[in-house]
Design a protein around this motif. Sequence first.
Motif, PDB file in Angstrom:
ATOM      1  N   LEU A  86       0.766  -1.149  -0.130  1.00 40.26           N
ATOM      2  CA  LEU A  86       0.005  -0.003  -0.018  1.00 40.26           C
ATOM      3  C   LEU A  86       0.829   1.386  -0.021  1.00 40.26           C
ATOM      4  N   LYS A  87       0.390   2.221  -0.554  1.00 41.33           N
ATOM      5  CA  LYS A  87       1.052   3.591  -0.641  1.00 41.33           C
ATOM      6  C   LYS A  87       0.163   4.692  -0.098  1.00 41.33           C
ATOM      7  N   PRO A  88       0.858   5.764   0.308  1.00 42.13           N
ATOM      8  CA  PRO A  88      -0.117   6.887   0.732  1.00 42.13           C
ATOM      9  C   PRO A  88      -1.043   7.460   0.012  1.00 42.13           C
ATOM     10  N   GLU A  89      -0.862   7.237  -1.621  1.00 42.23           N
ATOM     11  CA  GLU A  89      -1.864   7.594  -2.413  1.00 42.23           C
ATOM     12  C   GLU A  89      -3.141   6.618  -2.481  1.00 42.23           C
ATOM     13  N   GLY A 107     -15.379   0.764 -19.716  1.00 40.99           N
ATOM     14  CA  GLY A 107     -16.703   0.740 -19.708  1.00 40.99           C
ATOM     15  C   GLY A 107     -17.260   0.297 -18.402  1.00 40.99           C
ATOM     16  N   CYS A 108     -16.469  -0.121 -17.633  1.00 37.88           N
ATOM     17  CA  CYS A 108     -16.760  -0.450 -16.112  1.00 37.88           C
ATOM     18  C   CYS A 108     -16.499   0.721 -15.219  1.00 37.88           C
ATOM     19  N   TYR A 109     -15.973   1.824 -15.770  1.00 42.37           N
ATOM     20  CA  TYR A 109     -15.220   2.930 -14.663  1.00 42.37           C
ATOM     21  C   TYR A 109     -16.510   3.711 -14.139  1.00 42.37           C
ATOM     22  N   ALA A 110     -17.523   3.901 -14.879  1.00 50.85           N
ATOM     23  CA  ALA A 110     -18.471   5.046 -14.769  1.00 50.85           C
ATOM     24  C   ALA A 110     -19.200   4.584 -13.318  1.00 50.85           C
ATOM     25  N   THR A 111     -19.306   5.693 -12.588  1.00 50.07           N
ATOM     26  CA  THR A 111     -20.008   5.067 -11.362  1.00 50.07           C
ATOM     27  C   THR A 111     -21.636   5.146 -11.173  1.00 50.07           C
ATOM     28  N   ASN A 112     -22.112   5.873 -12.274  1.00 45.94           N
ATOM     29  CA  ASN A 112     -23.621   6.025 -12.770  1.00 45.94           C
ATOM     30  C   ASN A 112     -24.351   4.772 -13.198  1.00 45.94           C
ATOM     31  N   GLU A 113     -23.211   3.959 -13.530  1.00 47.55           N
ATOM     32  CA  GLU A 113     -23.903   2.582 -14.141  1.00 47.55           C
ATOM     33  C   GLU A 113     -24.005   1.423 -12.941  1.00 47.55           C
ATOM     34  N   TYR A 114     -23.714   1.872 -11.602  1.00 47.08           N
ATOM     35  CA  TYR A 114     -23.850   0.755 -10.749  1.00 47.08           C
ATOM     36  C   TYR A 114     -25.191   0.758  -9.984  1.00 47.08           C
ATOM     37  N   ASN A 115     -25.668   0.057  -9.755  1.00 44.26           N
ATOM     38  CA  ASN A 115     -27.149  -0.123  -9.001  1.00 44.26           C
ATOM     39  C   ASN A 115     -27.102  -0.078  -7.564  1.00 44.26           C
ATOM     40  N   TYR A 116     -26.137  -0.624  -6.938  1.00 44.60           N
ATOM     41  CA  TYR A 116     -26.033  -0.757  -5.421  1.00 44.60           C
ATOM     42  C   TYR A 116     -24.732  -0.265  -4.995  1.00 44.60           C
ATOM     43  N   TRP A 117     -24.676  -0.036  -3.700  1.00 43.22           N
ATOM     44  CA  TRP A 117     -23.379   0.724  -3.252  1.00 43.22           C
ATOM     45  C   TRP A 117     -23.405   0.347  -1.705  1.00 43.22           C
ATOM     46  N   GLY A 118     -22.489   0.182  -1.039  1.00 47.59           N
ATOM     47  CA  GLY A 118     -22.195   0.068   0.269  1.00 47.59           C
ATOM     48  C   GLY A 118     -21.959   1.488   0.971  1.00 47.59           C
ATOM     49  N   GLN A 119     -21.828   1.215   2.253  1.00 51.31           N
ATOM     50  CA  GLN A 119     -21.502   2.617   2.780  1.00 51.31           C
ATOM     51  C   GLN A 119     -20.105   3.084   3.090  1.00 51.31           C
ATOM     52  N   GLY A 120     -19.303   2.309   2.782  1.00 51.70           N
ATOM     53  CA  GLY A 120     -17.807   2.558   2.654  1.00 51.70           C
ATOM     54  C   GLY A 120     -16.874   2.267   3.720  1.00 51.70           C
ATOM     55  N   THR A 121     -15.494   2.071   3.601  1.00 48.96           N
ATOM     56  CA  THR A 121     -14.917   1.755   4.520  1.00 48.96           C
ATOM     57  C   THR A 121     -13.336   2.600   4.524  1.00 48.96           C
ATOM     58  N   GLN A 122     -12.976   3.116   5.368  1.00 47.75           N
ATOM     59  CA  GLN A 122     -11.837   3.997   5.375  1.00 47.75           C
ATOM     60  C   GLN A 122     -10.820   3.514   5.241  1.00 47.75           C
ATOM     61  N   VAL A 123      -9.530   3.549   4.565  1.00 41.52           N
ATOM     62  CA  VAL A 123      -8.430   3.024   4.290  1.00 41.52           C
ATOM     63  C   VAL A 123      -7.420   3.972   4.491  1.00 41.52           C
ATOM     64  N   THR A 124      -6.430   4.149   5.382  1.00 39.54           N
ATOM     65  CA  THR A 124      -5.429   5.258   5.463  1.00 39.54           C
ATOM     66  C   THR A 124      -4.276   4.624   5.578  1.00 39.54           C
ATOM     67  N   VAL A 125      -3.303   5.129   4.730  1.00 38.37           N
ATOM     68  CA  VAL A 125      -2.018   4.578   4.457  1.00 38.37           C
ATOM     69  C   VAL A 125      -1.092   5.718   4.879  1.00 38.37           C
ATOM     70  N   SER A 126      -0.365   5.354   6.085  1.00 37.95           N
ATOM     71  CA  SER A 126       0.727   6.634   6.676  1.00 37.95           C
ATOM     72  C   SER A 126       2.167   6.336   5.904  1.00 37.95           C
ATOM     73  N   SER A 127       2.855   7.435   5.787  1.00 36.59           N
ATOM     74  CA  SER A 127       4.342   7.511   5.250  1.00 36.59           C
ATOM     75  C   SER A 127       4.991   7.173   5.897  1.00 36.59           C
TER      76      SER A 127
END
Length: 127
Positions: A86-89, A107-127
């Motif tokens: 993992l990198k800080p970026e 063609g898989c990149y567009a976010t508006n093509e996805y029907n369902y989303w999770g709430q998200g989980t934070q990933v933090t990479v320190s240098s």
Amino acid sequence: QVQLVESGGGLVQAGGSLTLSCTTSGRAFGSYAWAWFRQAPDKEREFVAIISWRAGVRYYADSVKGRFTISRDMAKTTVTLQMLRLKPEDTAIYYCASRNDYCSGYGCYATNEYNYWGQGTQVTVSS
């Protein structure tokens, strides 16, 4: 009803590893593919990786290719993102998402093509 719940985020030093999981409920098998996106502060949400549910075909963003691995457990209706070196970026909120329609490559990149989303989980990479 399809619900996605991410887990596994946290704080890690550069060069370390984390594994994220996305557990689904509802008719997950009705979706064509499951993907991971991420959103860093002050940036747009960006595509990370995708896996087709049935065939297990995978595609990765260039920024993570060779370091991240997406996989799925069909019996557990779970998709996993294994993140190595993992990198800080890589710091971002990571989201699991599903889509019903076929996509290939960019063609898989567009976010508006996805029907369902999770709430998200934070990933933090320190240098």
